[in-house]
Enzyme design. Sequence first.
Site, PDB file in Angstrom:
ATOM      1  N   VAL A  65       4.215  -8.109  -3.223  1.00 23.63           N
ATOM      2  CA  VAL A  65       3.375  -9.109  -3.445  1.00 23.63           C
ATOM      3  C   VAL A  65       2.165  -8.968  -2.523  1.00 23.63           C
ATOM      4  O   VAL A  65       2.377  -8.632  -1.326  1.00 23.63           O
ATOM      5  CB  VAL A  65       4.289 -10.573  -3.399  1.00 23.63           C
ATOM      6  CG1 VAL A  65       4.834 -10.538  -1.891  1.00 23.63           C
ATOM      7  CG2 VAL A  65       3.215 -11.657  -3.452  1.00 23.63           C
ATOM      8  N   VAL A  66       1.068  -9.384  -2.833  1.00 26.11           N
ATOM      9  CA  VAL A  66      -0.001  -9.312  -2.172  1.00 26.11           C
ATOM     10  C   VAL A  66      -0.830 -10.426  -2.280  1.00 26.11           C
ATOM     11  O   VAL A  66      -1.086 -11.092  -3.432  1.00 26.11           O
ATOM     12  CB  VAL A  66      -1.149  -8.286  -2.419  1.00 26.11           C
ATOM     13  CG1 VAL A  66      -2.271  -8.204  -1.297  1.00 26.11           C
ATOM     14  CG2 VAL A  66      -0.494  -6.867  -2.614  1.00 26.11           C
ATOM     15  N   ILE A  67      -0.872 -11.464  -1.222  1.00 32.06           N
ATOM     16  CA  ILE A  67      -1.400 -12.910  -1.318  1.00 32.06           C
ATOM     17  C   ILE A  67      -2.853 -13.054  -0.586  1.00 32.06           C
ATOM     18  O   ILE A  67      -3.207 -12.270   0.373  1.00 32.06           O
ATOM     19  CB  ILE A  67      -0.511 -13.884  -0.538  1.00 32.06           C
ATOM     20  CG1 ILE A  67       0.638 -14.038  -1.290  1.00 32.06           C
ATOM     21  CG2 ILE A  67      -1.236 -15.157  -0.550  1.00 32.06           C
ATOM     22  CD1 ILE A  67       1.909 -14.698  -0.728  1.00 32.06           C
ATOM     23  N   ARG A  72       6.286 -16.815  -9.682  1.00 36.84           N
ATOM     24  CA  ARG A  72       6.680 -15.679 -10.603  1.00 36.84           C
ATOM     25  C   ARG A  72       7.651 -14.884 -10.158  1.00 36.84           C
ATOM     26  O   ARG A  72       8.067 -13.722 -10.731  1.00 36.84           O
ATOM     27  CB  ARG A  72       5.227 -15.038 -10.562  1.00 36.84           C
ATOM     28  CG  ARG A  72       4.108 -15.695 -11.362  1.00 36.84           C
ATOM     29  CD  ARG A  72       2.732 -15.255 -10.723  1.00 36.84           C
ATOM     30  NE  ARG A  72       1.716 -15.972 -11.766  1.00 36.84           N
ATOM     31  CZ  ARG A  72       1.370 -16.969 -11.573  1.00 36.84           C
ATOM     32  NH1 ARG A  72       1.920 -17.830 -10.606  1.00 36.84           N
ATOM     33  NH2 ARG A  72       0.276 -17.603 -11.998  1.00 36.84           N
ATOM     34  N   ILE A 104       0.949  -1.295   0.059  1.00 30.83           N
ATOM     35  CA  ILE A 104       0.017  -0.016   0.034  1.00 30.83           C
ATOM     36  C   ILE A 104       0.793   1.277  -0.010  1.00 30.83           C
ATOM     37  O   ILE A 104       0.401   2.306  -0.410  1.00 30.83           O
ATOM     38  CB  ILE A 104      -1.088  -0.140   1.197  1.00 30.83           C
ATOM     39  CG1 ILE A 104      -2.222   0.760   0.778  1.00 30.83           C
ATOM     40  CG2 ILE A 104      -0.320   0.367   2.391  1.00 30.83           C
ATOM     41  CD1 ILE A 104      -3.121   0.313   0.009  1.00 30.83           C
ATOM     42  N   GLU A 105       2.122   1.285   0.591  1.00 31.02           N
ATOM     43  CA  GLU A 105       3.050   2.280   0.451  1.00 31.02           C
ATOM     44  C   GLU A 105       3.856   2.716  -0.873  1.00 31.02           C
ATOM     45  O   GLU A 105       4.458   3.627  -1.089  1.00 31.02           O
ATOM     46  CB  GLU A 105       4.258   2.242   1.603  1.00 31.02           C
ATOM     47  CG  GLU A 105       3.436   2.159   3.006  1.00 31.02           C
ATOM     48  CD  GLU A 105       2.766   0.971   3.573  1.00 31.02           C
ATOM     49  OE1 GLU A 105       1.891   0.994   4.319  1.00 31.02           O
ATOM     50  OE2 GLU A 105       3.271  -0.257   3.189  1.00 31.02           O
ATOM     51  N   HIS A 149      -9.591  -7.525   2.616  1.00 27.38           N
ATOM     52  CA  HIS A 149      -8.631  -6.739   2.532  1.00 27.38           C
ATOM     53  C   HIS A 149      -7.637  -6.793   0.952  1.00 27.38           C
ATOM     54  O   HIS A 149      -7.269  -5.923   0.497  1.00 27.38           O
ATOM     55  CB  HIS A 149      -7.725  -7.056   3.646  1.00 27.38           C
ATOM     56  CG  HIS A 149      -6.383  -6.271   3.783  1.00 27.38           C
ATOM     57  ND1 HIS A 149      -5.385  -6.683   3.719  1.00 27.38           N
ATOM     58  CD2 HIS A 149      -6.507  -4.906   4.514  1.00 27.38           C
ATOM     59  CE1 HIS A 149      -4.512  -5.728   3.839  1.00 27.38           C
ATOM     60  NE2 HIS A 149      -5.198  -4.624   4.380  1.00 27.38           N
TER      61      HIS A 149
END
Length: 160
Positions: A81-83, A128, A60-61, A89
Site C-alpha cells: 500500500v502506498v498512501i 480495499r 519500492i522493493e 514521492h
Amino acid sequence: MSPAAGVPEMPALDASGVRLGIVASTWHSRICDALLAGARKVAADSGVENPTVVRVLGAIEIPVVAQELARNHDAVVALGVVIRGQTPHFEYVCDAVTQGITRVSLDASTPVANGVLTTDNEQQALDRAGLPDSAEDKGAQAAGAALSAALTLRELRARS
C-alpha cells in the site's frame, strides 16, 4: 463483503500444482497483513499448497523480489500500500512499482498480479484490504487474477 460494482465474480479455480509466490510489504502492516491473508485464503481454496511468501519493507522493493520469485514460480502476487502524502514521492513510488511489476511479468512471461493499493488516504486502503468492514479484498482479487492467468498460460503453452 459484497463485491464492488464492476468487479467480476472469481470462479472456483483448481490451481493445484501451481507454484505461487507472494511478495508483500510491511508498511501499513494492518492493511498489508490483511491483503496477505486474503491472498493466502484464495491460494488455499484453489489447491495451492505452501505458497512462497516473502516480506519486504516498502513497496519500492516489491518489483525486484517479484522478479526473483518469477524465476521459479508459475505466478506471483505483489501486495502493498502506498498512501498519498504531501510530496511528489507518492507519484514516483507508484509509477516505479507499477512499471516494475509490469516489466517483471512481461520479461519473465509469468503473471505478476498487482495488488499494491495506491490511495489518497488510509481509509481508502482499509476499504480495499479485506478486513471485516472492508468493501473489497484486493489481496484475494490479486491472487485470483494471478492464478487464473497462470492456468490460462499453462493451457496456451500446452497447445503449442
